[in-house]
Design an enzyme around this catalytic site. Sequence first.
Site, PDB file in Angstrom:
ATOM      1  N   ASN A 122      41.413  18.431  84.924  1.00 41.27           N
ATOM      2  CA  ASN A 122      42.709  18.969  84.534  1.00 41.27           C
ATOM      3  C   ASN A 122      43.205  18.286  83.040  1.00 41.27           C
ATOM      4  OD1 ASN A 122      45.757  19.033  84.799  1.00 41.27           O
ATOM      5  ND2 ASN A 122      45.175  20.573  86.137  1.00 41.27           N
ATOM      6  N   ASN A 171      47.286  15.747  88.163  1.00 36.52           N
ATOM      7  CA  ASN A 171      47.419  16.603  87.280  1.00 36.52           C
ATOM      8  C   ASN A 171      47.584  15.756  85.835  1.00 36.52           C
ATOM      9  OD1 ASN A 171      48.243  18.660  85.382  1.00 36.52           O
ATOM     10  ND2 ASN A 171      48.864  19.948  87.264  1.00 36.52           N
ATOM     11  N   ASP A 229      53.235  19.032  86.562  1.00 35.23           N
ATOM     12  CA  ASP A 229      51.982  19.405  85.841  1.00 35.23           C
ATOM     13  C   ASP A 229      51.573  18.376  84.692  1.00 35.23           C
ATOM     14  OD1 ASP A 229      50.254  21.206  84.210  1.00 35.23           O
ATOM     15  OD2 ASP A 229      50.790  22.640  85.519  1.00 35.23           O
TER      16      ASP A 229
END
Length: 309
Positions: A122, A171, A229
């Site tokens: 990610n 993340n 995120d």
Amino acid sequence: MQIRELATGLQFPEGPIAMDDGSVLLVEIARGTLTRVRHDGLVQVVADLGGGPNGAAMGPDGAVYVCNSGGFRWHTEADGCHRPVGQAEDYSGGRIERVNLATGQAERLYDMVEGFALRGPNDIVFDAQGGFYFTDLGKTRERDMDRGGVFHGHSIGSAVHAVVRPAMTPNGIALSPDGRTLYYAETEGARLWAFDITAPGRLRKDGWPSPHGGRMLCASPGGHYQRFDSMAADALGNLCVATLLHGGITIVAPDGSTCDHVPLPDRYTTNICFGGRDMRTAYVTLSGSGRLIAIDDWPTPGLRLNFQA
């Protein structure tokens, strides 16, 4: 703060990298590309990677290192918000790729760690020694999901190992200004975790009840329904975390004691990086609406990344 729209029509942009020539490199996850947005707004494909390129960072050799998640299924909401909803039917496997900016050629650096396949790499950050830390969020399917981890690798592809495992939906990832603390953002719980770095690729671990040895800095600050995120650190060590659903950038102090929120007009605000001569221009990906924006005069200069070009 003044907001400028730099590009529209992008296919779920993520992983922005501010370049010294005024352009911004980013990935388009739904398009499967590494893309350059020039200072005049022209959008150019640098490399066609396929799968689901997600995080990206400049390496010590001038190449771009990309976390490729292997691809997602996509859904568009009634209001036009385009978002990922699970593992792609044509999922091509997780991997770390090195992209030559001059030729656009990509090579696969890692797709296995300690005998296990990467599932959904990610985000990525380089340390001063030329190694890098990256997260593997895993993949979500209709009835189950993977547990992920945080890993440390080398740009020459010599070795890679797990430094945090197991981890739930890791993340965004970042380093403190002095390079002695590693942070990662957990998506589902909107939690921030911290680890002391004892040597490159080596972390000090706390004992139980920490699930993996990390220190939890905060959890869902502000009490709103949200997810975390990707993120970037500023020059003071604050963590600027792109926040999903609650749409914007959540700012958390290094000890988790204070936080603020900069609202932005996209529920899928996914990433932020800093650039400009004084590092006070924030570049933010508004992924649900396919936009790249710049925010001038950010209150605190961003932290210049190792090997930022």
